[in-house]
Scaffold this active site. Sequence first.
Site, PDB file in Angstrom:
ATOM      1  N   ASP A   1      -4.352   3.055   2.549  1.00 41.56           N
ATOM      2  CA  ASP A   1      -3.068   3.351   1.904  1.00 41.56           C
ATOM      3  C   ASP A   1      -3.295   3.851   0.472  1.00 41.56           C
ATOM      4  O   ASP A   1      -4.132   3.301  -0.248  1.00 41.56           O
ATOM      5  CB  ASP A   1      -2.211   2.084   1.814  1.00 41.56           C
ATOM      6  CG  ASP A   1      -1.393   1.858   3.065  1.00 41.56           C
ATOM      7  OD1 ASP A   1      -1.854   2.250   4.151  1.00 41.56           O
ATOM      8  OD2 ASP A   1      -0.294   1.279   2.946  1.00 41.56           O
TER       9      ASP A   1
ATOM     10  N   ASP B   1      -6.166   9.598  14.461  1.00 38.04           N
ATOM     11  CA  ASP B   1      -4.804   9.121  14.727  1.00 38.04           C
ATOM     12  C   ASP B   1      -3.887  10.331  14.889  1.00 38.04           C
ATOM     13  O   ASP B   1      -2.884  10.470  14.182  1.00 38.04           O
ATOM     14  CB  ASP B   1      -4.320   8.215  13.592  1.00 38.04           C
ATOM     15  CG  ASP B   1      -2.893   7.722  13.840  1.00 38.04           C
ATOM     16  OD1 ASP B   1      -2.432   7.793  14.996  1.00 38.04           O
ATOM     17  OD2 ASP B   1      -2.225   7.282  12.883  1.00 38.04           O
TER      18      ASP B   1
ATOM     19  N   ARG C   1       9.129  16.093   7.924  1.00 37.36           N
ATOM     20  CA  ARG C   1       9.266  14.719   8.425  1.00 37.36           C
ATOM     21  C   ARG C   1       8.326  13.850   7.597  1.00 37.36           C
ATOM     22  O   ARG C   1       7.144  14.127   7.491  1.00 37.36           O
ATOM     23  CB  ARG C   1       8.880  14.621   9.892  1.00 37.36           C
ATOM     24  CG  ARG C   1       8.817  13.170  10.418  1.00 37.36           C
ATOM     25  CD  ARG C   1       8.020  13.144  11.695  1.00 37.36           C
ATOM     26  NE  ARG C   1       7.955  11.872  12.384  1.00 37.36           N
ATOM     27  CZ  ARG C   1       6.958  10.980  12.263  1.00 37.36           C
ATOM     28  NH1 ARG C   1       5.970  11.207  11.412  1.00 37.36           N
ATOM     29  NH2 ARG C   1       6.951   9.889  12.983  1.00 37.36           N
TER      30      ARG C   1
ATOM     31  N   ASN D   1       1.923   7.900   2.913  1.00 39.95           N
ATOM     32  CA  ASN D   1       1.512   6.508   2.764  1.00 39.95           C
ATOM     33  C   ASN D   1      -0.003   6.314   2.720  1.00 39.95           C
ATOM     34  O   ASN D   1      -0.502   5.434   2.041  1.00 39.95           O
ATOM     35  CB  ASN D   1       2.089   5.686   3.917  1.00 39.95           C
ATOM     36  CG  ASN D   1       1.724   4.226   3.822  1.00 39.95           C
ATOM     37  OD1 ASN D   1       2.204   3.521   2.933  1.00 39.95           O
ATOM     38  ND2 ASN D   1       0.851   3.764   4.712  1.00 39.95           N
ATOM     39  N   HIS D   2      -0.720   7.155   3.476  1.00 38.42           N
ATOM     40  CA  HIS D   2      -2.160   6.928   3.602  1.00 38.42           C
ATOM     41  C   HIS D   2      -2.880   8.249   3.812  1.00 38.42           C
ATOM     42  O   HIS D   2      -2.241   9.275   4.060  1.00 38.42           O
ATOM     43  CB  HIS D   2      -2.448   5.994   4.782  1.00 38.42           C
ATOM     44  CG  HIS D   2      -1.681   6.361   6.022  1.00 38.42           C
ATOM     45  ND1 HIS D   2      -0.468   5.809   6.351  1.00 38.42           N
ATOM     46  CD2 HIS D   2      -1.924   7.250   7.008  1.00 38.42           C
ATOM     47  CE1 HIS D   2      -0.019   6.329   7.477  1.00 38.42           C
ATOM     48  NE2 HIS D   2      -0.889   7.216   7.894  1.00 38.42           N
TER      49      HIS D   2
ATOM     50  N   GLU E   1       3.770  -1.953  -2.226  1.00 40.47           N
ATOM     51  CA  GLU E   1       3.617  -3.318  -1.748  1.00 40.47           C
ATOM     52  C   GLU E   1       3.831  -4.247  -2.941  1.00 40.47           C
ATOM     53  O   GLU E   1       3.487  -3.903  -4.059  1.00 40.47           O
ATOM     54  CB  GLU E   1       2.275  -3.642  -1.150  1.00 40.47           C
ATOM     55  CG  GLU E   1       1.204  -2.707  -0.724  1.00 40.47           C
ATOM     56  CD  GLU E   1       1.317  -1.243  -0.848  1.00 40.47           C
ATOM     57  OE1 GLU E   1       1.264  -0.768  -1.992  1.00 40.47           O
ATOM     58  OE2 GLU E   1       1.414  -0.555   0.176  1.00 40.47           O
TER      59      GLU E   1
ATOM     60  N   ASP F   1       6.370  10.635   7.154  1.00 39.02           N
ATOM     61  CA  ASP F   1       5.819   9.599   8.017  1.00 39.02           C
ATOM     62  C   ASP F   1       5.865   8.231   7.338  1.00 39.02           C
ATOM     63  O   ASP F   1       5.579   8.103   6.147  1.00 39.02           O
ATOM     64  CB  ASP F   1       4.359   9.961   8.332  1.00 39.02           C
ATOM     65  CG  ASP F   1       3.715   8.980   9.289  1.00 39.02           C
ATOM     66  OD1 ASP F   1       4.163   8.939  10.445  1.00 39.02           O
ATOM     67  OD2 ASP F   1       2.790   8.257   8.885  1.00 39.02           O
TER      68      ASP F   1
ATOM     69  N   TYR G   1       6.557   1.909   3.757  1.00 41.11           N
ATOM     70  CA  TYR G   1       5.384   1.142   3.293  1.00 41.11           C
ATOM     71  C   TYR G   1       4.739   1.673   2.031  1.00 41.11           C
ATOM     72  O   TYR G   1       3.603   1.305   1.720  1.00 41.11           O
ATOM     73  CB  TYR G   1       4.330   1.108   4.418  1.00 41.11           C
ATOM     74  CG  TYR G   1       4.935   0.851   5.769  1.00 41.11           C
ATOM     75  CD1 TYR G   1       5.396  -0.420   6.085  1.00 41.11           C
ATOM     76  CD2 TYR G   1       5.087   1.870   6.701  1.00 41.11           C
ATOM     77  CE1 TYR G   1       5.986  -0.668   7.310  1.00 41.11           C
ATOM     78  CE2 TYR G   1       5.675   1.633   7.936  1.00 41.11           C
ATOM     79  CZ  TYR G   1       6.124   0.365   8.230  1.00 41.11           C
ATOM     80  OH  TYR G   1       6.710   0.128   9.440  1.00 41.11           O
TER      81      TYR G   1
ATOM     82  N   GLU H   1      11.060   8.765   8.786  1.00 44.77           N
ATOM     83  CA  GLU H   1      10.709   8.038  10.003  1.00 44.77           C
ATOM     84  C   GLU H   1      10.722   6.538   9.707  1.00 44.77           C
ATOM     85  O   GLU H   1       9.733   5.846   9.857  1.00 44.77           O
ATOM     86  CB  GLU H   1       9.308   8.471  10.485  1.00 44.77           C
ATOM     87  CG  GLU H   1       8.915   7.928  11.837  1.00 44.77           C
ATOM     88  CD  GLU H   1       7.606   7.149  11.808  1.00 44.77           C
ATOM     89  OE1 GLU H   1       7.008   6.995  10.742  1.00 44.77           O
ATOM     90  OE2 GLU H   1       7.207   6.677  12.878  1.00 44.77           O
TER      91      GLU H   1
HETATM   92  C1  NOJ Z   1       3.924   6.988  12.622  1.00 49.93           C
HETATM   93  C2  NOJ Z   1       3.453   8.060  13.548  1.00 49.93           C
HETATM   94  O1  NOJ Z   1       4.523   8.461  14.378  1.00 49.93           O
HETATM   95  C3  NOJ Z   1       2.291   7.501  14.342  1.00 49.93           C
HETATM   96  O2  NOJ Z   1       1.906   8.391  15.350  1.00 49.93           O
HETATM   97  C4  NOJ Z   1       1.161   7.187  13.399  1.00 49.93           C
HETATM   98  O3  NOJ Z   1       0.104   6.588  14.106  1.00 49.93           O
HETATM   99  C5  NOJ Z   1       1.615   6.257  12.285  1.00 49.93           C
HETATM  100  N1  NOJ Z   1       2.863   6.675  11.698  1.00 49.93           N
HETATM  101  C6  NOJ Z   1       0.600   6.190  11.175  1.00 49.93           C
HETATM  102  O4  NOJ Z   1       0.624   7.375  10.436  1.00 49.93           O
END
Ligand code: NOJ
Length: 543
Positions: free
Chosen positions: A175, A62, A203, A104-105, A212, A205, A209, A247
């Site tokens: 997560d 990712d 930043r 978060n993860h 929960e 991310d 979340y 974000e």
């Molecule tokens: C937000 C990020 O901008 C995005 O690129 C990413 O896939 C998700 N968060 C998960 O971390």
Amino acid sequence: MTVENRWYKQAVIYELNVRGFYDANQDGAGDLAGVTAKLDYLQSLGVDLVWLLPIMKSPLRDGGYDVSDMLNVNPNFGTLEDFNILVNETHRRGMKIMVELIPNHTSDQHPWFQASRDPEHPEHEKYKDYYLWSETDQKFKDARIIFIDYEKSNWTYEPSRGEYYWHRFFYHQPDLNYDNPEVQKEMMRTVQYWIDLGVDAIRVDAPPYLFEREDSVSENLPESHAYYKRLRSFVEAYSPEIMLLAEANQWPEETRAYFGNGDEFHMNFHFPLMPRLFMALAKADRTPIDEILARTPEIPKSCQWGIFLRNHDELTLEMVTEEERQFMWNFYAPEPEMRLNLGIRRRLAPLLDNDQRKIRLMHSILLSFLGSPVLYYGDEIGMGDNVKLRDRDGVRTPMQWDDSINAGFSEVESQKLRIPVIEDETYGYQKVNVKAELEDPTSLLNWLKIMITIRKQHSVFGEGTLSLCSPKNKSIIAYLRENELEKILVIANFSSENQQISLKELCVKNVDFLDVINLYQPLVLEDQLLNLEGHGFRWLKVV
Ligand code: NOJ
């Protein structure tokens, strides 16, 4: 925080994909040394803060938001030593650097998860509660799925443990469990570690979340805010000049909470504004912007909005109504492959039909509206996209430096590039590249450099108030930026037709103006009537 410390309010931010910027070690992917090699370019563009997309160790499923070691850089991008050099060289040029924290993860490849999932693992006891495990996949039913094109559930079954684990994003991004104090500490340690490495901003991310809870949508929970406040207190005590950027892709009312009383995040992106800029342009009607601004609360004085046109993700349509989403899809993403999740995976220039007037109009708003502007690498030269590539790779293709092999990004054989360069007729690197634009005085790049220089001469854009003036003609947006030093009236025309506006209708009456973009020439008008060409704009300083 004192006014002098509020550097982020005046910052022009440049977001770049390390993997796609410049390949210094010639292995087919960009790297940290490659960013260092291009710092002069960023400096000459007028960038203040260089935002690096994730650089921590990761299997890159990712784009690096799947971290497998938070205390190391991805070996594909270089070493900690390379990062150190990059930080020092950035600072030497008077710029700052921002990295990503992904609290978060983690990746499922992270040693914590490997230990957590497997009861036979020697460290299972220590890590078993680092993630959210459940015997059923029926908990937190009210939480939405974010990557709807890829995931059917926020739970995935893990056979070795015989339980499900929770994930808000991809199934391979479990997560973390913030009800576990050890996890909370790990993240503080991570922040301290990166501050020690010399970064200026972080930043954060996906902040909504973190926690929960049953019977809630599990976004923006008070527990999450409490944790961010603690994080901020730590940063404030440890290194008060650091900026934390959230974000939080939320409606303005929810986003407001991320600023706290000036004791949570310094900055937050204004996500809902972004699609409305595109809507206003498409409809030649500023109403969507008026509406979202009316819903935008005041934020503490030390805080700032981050505003942007495009970024590394799909152009998100989460913060619009269903009707608006359909409109945006029909207008800007007519082909199914242009759509992804709840968004549009295209770059700025193709979205705007490569129309220079529209591209410049949108940048003129980006650079003069409420907040610090964030530019996305490649958009400054009008790069194209490739919707044939998987997921969001189509907007993450190699930076086009010149018309030599692989756009001057890398010298490897083209087949070895991790993500191919754009080669089409309109946006191909043979035509669209930094070198060609630097040589052309009329290019987008050279124009943008001038606009950034002008913005930076007027602190009012970063720190001033913004009042919307509401001319009857809806295709015109006009706003007054004001601080103790000056007032600048910005007027822009969303329609492709010439428009005549009476300045008597606007927020400032009976004053003279200097045309800021046009070498500060006095504005000479007959009876206060201004003619604005199609997609034209003016920045007018009140004298
Ligand atoms: C937000 C990020 O901008 C995005 O690129 C990413 O896939 C998700 N968060 C998960 O971390």
